[in-house]
Design an enzyme around this catalytic site. Structure first.
Site, PDB file in Angstrom:
ATOM      1  N   CYS A 176      -3.302   5.281   9.141  1.00  0.00           N
ATOM      2  CA  CYS A 176      -3.671   6.917   9.693  1.00  0.00           C
ATOM      3  C   CYS A 176      -4.970   6.632   9.853  1.00  0.00           C
ATOM      4  CB  CYS A 176      -3.106   8.216   8.773  1.00  0.00           C
ATOM      5  SG  CYS A 176      -3.950   7.519   7.617  1.00  0.00           S
ATOM      6  N   PRO A 185       1.259   7.473  -2.053  1.00  0.00           N
ATOM      7  CA  PRO A 185       2.305   8.352  -3.170  1.00  0.00           C
ATOM      8  C   PRO A 185       4.077   7.671  -3.166  1.00  0.00           C
ATOM      9  CG  PRO A 185       1.490   9.671  -1.753  1.00  0.00           C
ATOM     10  CD  PRO A 185       0.983   8.384  -1.704  1.00  0.00           C
ATOM     11  N   CYS A 218       0.609  -0.823   0.130  1.00  0.00           N
ATOM     12  CA  CYS A 218       0.410   0.029  -0.034  1.00  0.00           C
ATOM     13  C   CYS A 218       0.887   1.487   0.027  1.00  0.00           C
ATOM     14  CB  CYS A 218      -0.691   0.176   1.348  1.00  0.00           C
ATOM     15  SG  CYS A 218      -2.128  -1.607   1.853  1.00  0.00           S
ATOM     16  N   ASP A 232       0.891  -0.068   5.198  1.00  0.00           N
ATOM     17  CA  ASP A 232       0.255   1.100   5.758  1.00  0.00           C
ATOM     18  C   ASP A 232      -0.592   0.485   4.718  1.00  0.00           C
ATOM     19  OD1 ASP A 232      -0.695   3.667   6.366  1.00  0.00           O
ATOM     20  OD2 ASP A 232       0.654   4.466   5.185  1.00  0.00           O
ATOM     21  N   GLY A 256       6.170   8.145  -0.199  1.00  0.00           N
ATOM     22  CA  GLY A 256       7.409   8.490   0.723  1.00  0.00           C
ATOM     23  C   GLY A 256       7.391   8.139   1.671  1.00  0.00           C
ATOM     24  N   LYS A 257       7.073   6.756   1.727  1.00  0.00           N
ATOM     25  CA  LYS A 257       7.834   5.825   2.476  1.00  0.00           C
ATOM     26  C   LYS A 257       8.253   4.463   2.270  1.00  0.00           C
ATOM     27  CE  LYS A 257       3.593   5.755   6.118  1.00  0.00           C
ATOM     28  NZ  LYS A 257       2.652   6.449   5.268  1.00  0.00           N
ATOM     29  N   ASP A 288      -3.038  -6.383  -5.571  1.00  0.00           N
ATOM     30  CA  ASP A 288      -4.133  -6.663  -4.284  1.00  0.00           C
ATOM     31  C   ASP A 288      -3.000  -7.443  -3.054  1.00  0.00           C
ATOM     32  OD1 ASP A 288      -5.960  -6.410  -2.500  1.00  0.00           O
ATOM     33  OD2 ASP A 288      -7.798  -6.516  -4.065  1.00  0.00           O
ATOM     34  N   ASP A 319       1.188  -1.461  -4.677  1.00  0.00           N
ATOM     35  CA  ASP A 319      -0.118  -0.249  -4.623  1.00  0.00           C
ATOM     36  C   ASP A 319      -1.144  -1.325  -5.677  1.00  0.00           C
ATOM     37  OD1 ASP A 319      -0.697   1.905  -2.685  1.00  0.00           O
ATOM     38  OD2 ASP A 319      -2.266   1.882  -4.281  1.00  0.00           O
TER      39      ASP A 319
END
Length: 429
Positions: A375, A257, A254, A322, A259-260, A303, A277
Site C-alpha cells: 500500500c 488483520p 503478512c 502484502d 481482510g485478504k 516472520d 503474520d
C-alpha cells in the site's frame, strides 16, 4: 458533564503520543475512547484524525501566535491549542463552545494556570484568522505533509504529486466487499437500496461497492451474517489478481488483520489457506474476521524472512505477499503515517521486502503464482523492488501487471477511488 469537558484534553494527549512518542493512533485512540460517553466517541476520533491530517498548518499557526514554544510537561498545551485551532477552522462546533471547552481542557490536565494563555491565543487567532489563513495559503505547510515526503512524492510522480497530496488530505471513501458466497454484488446493492443507502460498483474489482455516504457497519444489510466486509477497493484488487482456485494451497503472508485471507476464501471456499503474520496482537483480528464470516484457515505467527520456521519445506500453489511498507498509499485513512514515518525508513523497508521476497520464493510450486503487493506509492518499494527481484530470479516471469522495464500496476489515491496500492504478479517458470 466532566466527560465531554475532557474530550479536548484527551485529543491533545493522544496527538502528543503520536507526534512526540511515535505511537500509532490505532493503538492510542481506543483506550481514550473508553473514557468518554458513547455520543462523544466520534468527535474524539474526528479531532485526533483532523489535527493529524492538518498538523503542519496548525504548527505554523502556533508558531505565528506564540512567542516561544511550550516544552516539557507543558507540551500537551501545545497540542490542546492545535485542537482549538482545528475546531475553529474545520468543524461546525460553535466558536464560543469550541473556545470554552478547549480552555477547560487545561483543568483536566492540571494546568489551570495556563487557561488564560490558551484563551488569549485562540481569541487572537479569531481576530486575525483571515489574514493568517491568506498567509498560510502561500506557505509550504499548506500541503499538510512533512517536507521529506513531499520531495519523495515529487520525485516519483513529477506530474501528479500535487493531486496525490490533495487526495491524501481528503477523507477516504467507504468501500465494501460483497461476499459472493451469499449474494452477487447486484443483488446486495438492491438490499442496500432497500435499507435506504446508496452504493456504486467499482468498474474493475468485481466485489467492490463504494457507499455514497459512510455508514455504521450495523446499518449494512447482513453485516453480522458475513454478507459484506469493510475493505478498500484497491486492497480487493489483490485477490482479483491472485485468482485463487478451490483445492489449492494458498499462503497469505503478512495477513493481519485478515481482510485478504477472508477474500481468498470467499473466492475459493475450498482452498487450503495459511495466514501468517509476525504480530501476535494483530493476528487476533484475523481470528475475529474468520469467525464473523464463518470461515477456517490455518493461522500462524511467523516472520516472513524465515518461512521454514513456520511451514517447514511446504510449497504453495499461490502466495499473496502484502509486504510491510511505508503505507504512503493509505495516508488519508491513517494520517498519523505522515508523522510516524521517517525518510530513512524507506531504504530499511525496501531491504526487508527484498529479504521476504527472496525467502518465500522457494516455497512457491513450479508453475505457481506469487502476487507481490504494497500500500505504498514509492518506486523503491514497488517497481524498483520487483525489477531487482526479476534480475535475481530468471525463473520468475511477470504476467498481467506491467512490463519487465516498468514492472507492476500502481494505483494512486483518488477522491472517489481506492487507496494507493501496487501489484506485481509473478509466476515460477
Amino acid at each position: 458533564m466532566k466527560k465531554s469537558l475532557n474530550l479536548r484534553s484527551l485529543a491533545a494527549q493522544a496527538i502528543e503520543q503520536v507526534v512526540e512518542k511515535g505511537q500509532s493512533l490505532s493503538n492510542v485512540l481506543p483506550p481514550m475512547q473508553q473514557k468518554v460517553a458513547d455520543k462523544d466517541k466520534a468527535l474524539l476520533q474526528e479531532l485526533c484524525f483532523g489535527v493529524l491530517r492538518t498538523l503542519p498548518q496548525l504548527e505554523w499557526l502556533v508558531g505565528k501566535l506564540m512567542s516561544r514554544p511550550m516544552t516539557g510537561k507543558q507540551r500537551t498545551i501545545h497540542y490542546l491549542i492545535m485542537v482549538g485551532f482545528y475546531q475553529l477552522l474545520y468543524t461546525r462546533i460553535p466558536a464560543h463552545a469550541a473556545l470554552a471547552e478547549t480552555v477547560e481542557g487545561a483543568v483536566a490536565i492540571k494546568r489551570q494556570n495556563l487557561k488564560g494563555l490558551i484563551n488569549g491565543v485562540l481569541r487572537q487567532f479569531q481576530r486575525q484568522q483571515e489574514e493568517l489563513m491568506a498567509e498560510a495559503a502561500k506557505h509550504e505547510s499548506r500541503f499538510l505533509h512533512p517536507s521529506w515526503l513531499i520531495q519523495r512524492i515529487k520525485k516519483a510522480w513529477p506530474d501528479r504529486w500535487q493531486s496525490i497530496l490533495e487526495a491524501n488530505n481528503q477523507r477516504p471513501p467507504m468501500w465494501l466487499r460483497v461476499n459472493r458466497q451469499h449474494h452477487s454484488r447486484d443483488e446486495w446493492l438492491k438490499l442496500l437500496k432497500e435499507a435506504g443507502l446508496e452504493g456504486h460498483p467499482h468498474l474493475q474489482y468485481r466485489d467492490a461497492v463504494r457507499l455514497d455516504t459512510p455508514a455504521p457497519v450495523h446499518a449494512l444489510p447482513g453485516f453480522d451474517q458475513g454478507w459484506v466486509t469493510v475493505q478498500d477497493a484497491s486492497a480487493q484488487g489483490c485477490v482479483d489478481l491472485l485468482d485463487p482456485k478451490d483445492g489449492e494451497s494458498i499462503l497469505d503472508l503478512c495477513a493481519a488483520p485478515g481482510g485478504k485471507t477472508t477474500h481468498i476464501l470467499e473466492a475459493a471456499p475450498a482452498a487450503k489457506v495459511m495466514a501468517v503474520d509476525v504480530d501476535p496482537q494483530r493476528l487476533k483480528r484475523v481470528h475475529e474476521n474468520l469467525q464473523r464470516l464463518g470461515m477456517t484457515a490455518e493461522v500462524k505467527q511467523g516472520d516472513g524472512r524465515f518461512p521454514s520456521q513456520w511451514c517447514g519445506k511446504q510449497q504453495f500453489d499461490r502466495i499473496l505477499l502484502d509486504a510491510p511498507c511505508s503505507a504512503t498509499g493509505v495516508i488519508r485513512r491513517h494520517p498519523d503515517i505522515k508523522w510516524l514515518r521517517r525518510d530513512r525508513d524507506i531504504a530499511e523497508l525496501a531491504e526487508l521486502q527484498k529479504e521476504i521476497l527472496d525467502a518465500v520464493w522457494p516455497h512457491l510450486k513450479m508453475g505457481g503464482t506469487l502476487l507481490y503487493a504494497t500500500c505504498s506509492i514509492l518506486p523503491e518499494e514497488n517497481s524498483l523492488q520487483v525489477a531487482g527481484f526479476l534480475s535475481r530470479h530468471p525463473e520468475a516471469k511477470l504476467v498481467e501487471t506491467g512490463t519487465p522495464e516498468q514492472p507492476g500496476i500502481q494505483n494512486l489515491p483518488a477522491e472517489q477511488e481506492g487507496d494507493g496500492f501496487f501489484y506485481a504478479k509473478l509466476i515460477k517458470i
